[in-house]
Scaffold this motif. Structure first.
Motif, PDB file in Angstrom:
ATOM      1  N   SER A 293     -14.605 -18.448  15.415  1.00  0.00           N
ATOM      2  CA  SER A 293     -15.797 -19.261  15.185  1.00  0.00           C
ATOM      3  C   SER A 293     -17.028 -18.394  14.955  1.00  0.00           C
ATOM      4  O   SER A 293     -17.110 -17.262  15.421  1.00  0.00           O
ATOM      5  N   LYS A 294     -17.977 -18.980  14.258  1.00  0.00           N
ATOM      6  CA  LYS A 294     -19.298 -18.388  14.119  1.00  0.00           C
ATOM      7  C   LYS A 294     -20.307 -19.480  14.435  1.00  0.00           C
ATOM      8  O   LYS A 294     -20.347 -20.514  13.772  1.00  0.00           O
ATOM      9  N   TRP A 295     -21.081 -19.262  15.490  1.00  0.00           N
ATOM     10  CA  TRP A 295     -22.078 -20.231  15.940  1.00  0.00           C
ATOM     11  C   TRP A 295     -23.469 -19.613  15.891  1.00  0.00           C
ATOM     12  O   TRP A 295     -23.630 -18.393  16.013  1.00  0.00           O
ATOM     13  N   ARG A 296     -24.442 -20.480  15.750  1.00  0.00           N
ATOM     14  CA  ARG A 296     -25.837 -20.060  15.926  1.00  0.00           C
ATOM     15  C   ARG A 296     -26.307 -20.592  17.274  1.00  0.00           C
ATOM     16  O   ARG A 296     -26.261 -21.799  17.531  1.00  0.00           O
ATOM     17  N   LEU A 297     -26.723 -19.695  18.147  1.00  0.00           N
ATOM     18  CA  LEU A 297     -27.174 -20.057  19.485  1.00  0.00           C
ATOM     19  C   LEU A 297     -28.691 -20.018  19.564  1.00  0.00           C
ATOM     20  O   LEU A 297     -29.321 -19.102  19.054  1.00  0.00           O
ATOM     21  N   PHE A 298     -29.246 -21.009  20.241  1.00  0.00           N
ATOM     22  CA  PHE A 298     -30.684 -21.058  20.518  1.00  0.00           C
ATOM     23  C   PHE A 298     -30.814 -21.003  22.033  1.00  0.00           C
ATOM     24  O   PHE A 298     -30.496 -21.978  22.725  1.00  0.00           O
ATOM     25  N   VAL A 299     -31.240 -19.854  22.534  1.00  0.00           N
ATOM     26  CA  VAL A 299     -31.148 -19.569  23.963  1.00  0.00           C
ATOM     27  C   VAL A 299     -32.522 -19.661  24.629  1.00  0.00           C
ATOM     28  O   VAL A 299     -33.409 -18.844  24.357  1.00  0.00           O
TER      29      VAL A 299
ATOM     30  N   ALA B   6     -38.096  -4.082  23.872  1.00  0.00           N
ATOM     31  CA  ALA B   6     -37.534  -4.825  22.745  1.00  0.00           C
ATOM     32  C   ALA B   6     -37.787  -6.320  22.835  1.00  0.00           C
ATOM     33  O   ALA B   6     -38.055  -6.972  21.826  1.00  0.00           O
ATOM     34  N   ILE B   7     -37.697  -6.871  24.056  1.00  0.00           N
ATOM     35  CA  ILE B   7     -37.779  -8.328  24.220  1.00  0.00           C
ATOM     36  C   ILE B   7     -38.817  -8.656  25.284  1.00  0.00           C
ATOM     37  O   ILE B   7     -38.615  -8.377  26.470  1.00  0.00           O
ATOM     38  N   PRO B   8     -39.932  -9.259  24.905  1.00  0.00           N
ATOM     39  CA  PRO B   8     -40.981  -9.606  25.873  1.00  0.00           C
ATOM     40  C   PRO B   8     -40.501 -10.672  26.855  1.00  0.00           C
ATOM     41  O   PRO B   8     -39.547 -11.410  26.575  1.00  0.00           O
ATOM     42  N   PRO B   9     -41.153 -10.772  28.011  1.00  0.00           N
ATOM     43  CA  PRO B   9     -40.812 -11.829  28.969  1.00  0.00           C
ATOM     44  C   PRO B   9     -40.940 -13.220  28.355  1.00  0.00           C
ATOM     45  O   PRO B   9     -41.747 -13.444  27.461  1.00  0.00           O
ATOM     46  N   TYR B  10     -40.118 -14.128  28.857  1.00  0.00           N
ATOM     47  CA  TYR B  10     -40.157 -15.551  28.492  1.00  0.00           C
ATOM     48  C   TYR B  10     -39.868 -15.795  27.011  1.00  0.00           C
ATOM     49  O   TYR B  10     -40.346 -16.771  26.438  1.00  0.00           O
ATOM     50  N   SER B  11     -39.066 -14.946  26.406  1.00  0.00           N
ATOM     51  CA  SER B  11     -38.745 -15.103  24.986  1.00  0.00           C
ATOM     52  C   SER B  11     -37.538 -16.021  24.786  1.00  0.00           C
ATOM     53  O   SER B  11     -36.481 -15.815  25.385  1.00  0.00           O
ATOM     54  N   THR B  12     -37.699 -17.031  23.934  1.00  0.00           N
ATOM     55  CA  THR B  12     -36.576 -17.837  23.450  1.00  0.00           C
ATOM     56  C   THR B  12     -35.923 -17.052  22.311  1.00  0.00           C
ATOM     57  O   THR B  12     -36.612 -16.550  21.426  1.00  0.00           O
ATOM     58  N   LEU B  13     -34.596 -16.952  22.340  1.00  0.00           N
ATOM     59  CA  LEU B  13     -33.884 -16.091  21.394  1.00  0.00           C
ATOM     60  C   LEU B  13     -32.904 -16.886  20.549  1.00  0.00           C
ATOM     61  O   LEU B  13     -32.388 -17.923  20.975  1.00  0.00           O
ATOM     62  N   VAL B  14     -32.641 -16.382  19.344  1.00  0.00           N
ATOM     63  CA  VAL B  14     -31.699 -16.995  18.426  1.00  0.00           C
ATOM     64  C   VAL B  14     -30.640 -15.956  18.060  1.00  0.00           C
ATOM     65  O   VAL B  14     -30.984 -14.831  17.686  1.00  0.00           O
ATOM     66  N   PHE B  15     -29.380 -16.348  18.174  1.00  0.00           N
ATOM     67  CA  PHE B  15     -28.288 -15.436  17.831  1.00  0.00           C
ATOM     68  C   PHE B  15     -27.312 -16.121  16.872  1.00  0.00           C
ATOM     69  O   PHE B  15     -26.965 -17.296  17.072  1.00  0.00           O
ATOM     70  N   GLU B  16     -26.877 -15.400  15.874  1.00  0.00           N
ATOM     71  CA  GLU B  16     -25.670 -15.787  15.149  1.00  0.00           C
ATOM     72  C   GLU B  16     -24.533 -14.962  15.742  1.00  0.00           C
ATOM     73  O   GLU B  16     -24.586 -13.732  15.713  1.00  0.00           O
ATOM     74  N   VAL B  17     -23.551 -15.651  16.309  1.00  0.00           N
ATOM     75  CA  VAL B  17     -22.452 -14.980  17.015  1.00  0.00           C
ATOM     76  C   VAL B  17     -21.122 -15.332  16.362  1.00  0.00           C
ATOM     77  O   VAL B  17     -20.786 -16.520  16.215  1.00  0.00           O
ATOM     78  N   GLU B  18     -20.389 -14.327  15.959  1.00  0.00           N
ATOM     79  CA  GLU B  18     -19.043 -14.517  15.422  1.00  0.00           C
ATOM     80  C   GLU B  18     -18.046 -13.946  16.422  1.00  0.00           C
ATOM     81  O   GLU B  18     -18.069 -12.751  16.728  1.00  0.00           O
ATOM     82  N   LEU B  19     -17.190 -14.811  16.958  1.00  0.00           N
ATOM     83  CA  LEU B  19     -16.193 -14.386  17.942  1.00  0.00           C
ATOM     84  C   LEU B  19     -14.955 -13.888  17.190  1.00  0.00           C
ATOM     85  O   LEU B  19     -14.174 -14.675  16.650  1.00  0.00           O
ATOM     86  N   LEU B  20     -14.793 -12.582  17.147  1.00  0.00           N
ATOM     87  CA  LEU B  20     -13.740 -11.975  16.359  1.00  0.00           C
ATOM     88  C   LEU B  20     -12.392 -11.959  17.081  1.00  0.00           C
ATOM     89  O   LEU B  20     -11.337 -12.188  16.476  1.00  0.00           O
TER      90      LEU B  20
END
Length: 205
Positions: free
Chosen positions: A168-174, A188-202
């Motif tokens: 699968s390949k999902w887009r996560l909104f964390v 790299a990542i400031p406090p309280y940051s909402t993050l977006v990932f495209e994740v492909e489970l190989l």
């Protein structure tokens, strides 16, 4: 090169100053007086009596610390508000699933393999951005998949991976509380940051 810095001792001394300056720049405060910093450094090195009493220094340190904390709290509140609004709007889009934890995802490609467990180790490709679209990390850009235990990543990933069939390949909104929260992740990542990932489970290793 200036003749003043033509000796090894002078070059090393300048290097010490550069390192101290870089550390200070990374942990500075509004209104810092570099000439006062230089005098404090010189007086301490030469063993001179301090021109500012320990009591006054402690009062000043406390006041500056409180100012910095207020600035950080204001920035954190703003980041939280922006992230919450983004997730509220994003959750209304067709195809976006919002879980009880607050994690959101949308399916780009649905695989048909096994799902990892909490104790699994997986191989993935991922592309991580802020909600602004700015990239902070990407195995795709490096051209090298990442391997890690499902239990050893941020909570949003741990939850999502256990729902994803391999392939699968999902887009996560964390949300920030399922990412790095109030601490952030280094520079790299400031406090309280909402993050977006495209994740492909190989693969599950």
């Amino acid at each position: 090169m200036s003749e003043k810095f033509s000796t090894i001792e002078a070059q090393a001394s300048y290097g010490v100053g550069r390192q101290l300056g870089e550390q200070l720049a990374a942990n500075s405060f509004e209104g810092i007086d570099i000439s006062a910093v230089q005098l404090g450094l010189s007086d301490a090195f030469e063993g001179k009596e301090s021109v500012v009493s320990m009591q006054d220094m402690q009062i000043a340190f406390t006041e500056i610390s409180q100012r910095i904390q207020k600035v950080q709290e204001a920035a954190a509140a703003a980041a939280s508000e922006v992230g919450e609004k983004f997730l509220a709007d994003n959750g209304a889009r067709e195809g976006v699933v919002t879980l009880d934890s607050g994690l959101q995802y949308e399916i780009i490609t649905e695989g048909n393999g096994d799902k990892p467990s909490y104790d699994s180790t997986v191989r993935t490709h991922y592309h991580g951005t802020f909600i602004s679209g700015d990239v902070f990390d990407s195995s795709v850009a490096r051209g090298e998949p990442a391997e890690f235990p499902v239990s050893g990543v941020i909570a949003g990933w741990t939850e999502a991976l256990q729902l994803m069939p391999t392939g699968s390949k999902w887009r996560l909104f964390v949300p920030q509380h399922l990412a790095y929260g109030e601490r952030g992740a280094g520079a790299a990542i400031p406090p309280y940051s909402t993050l977006v990932f495209e994740v492909e489970l190989l693969d599950i290793i």
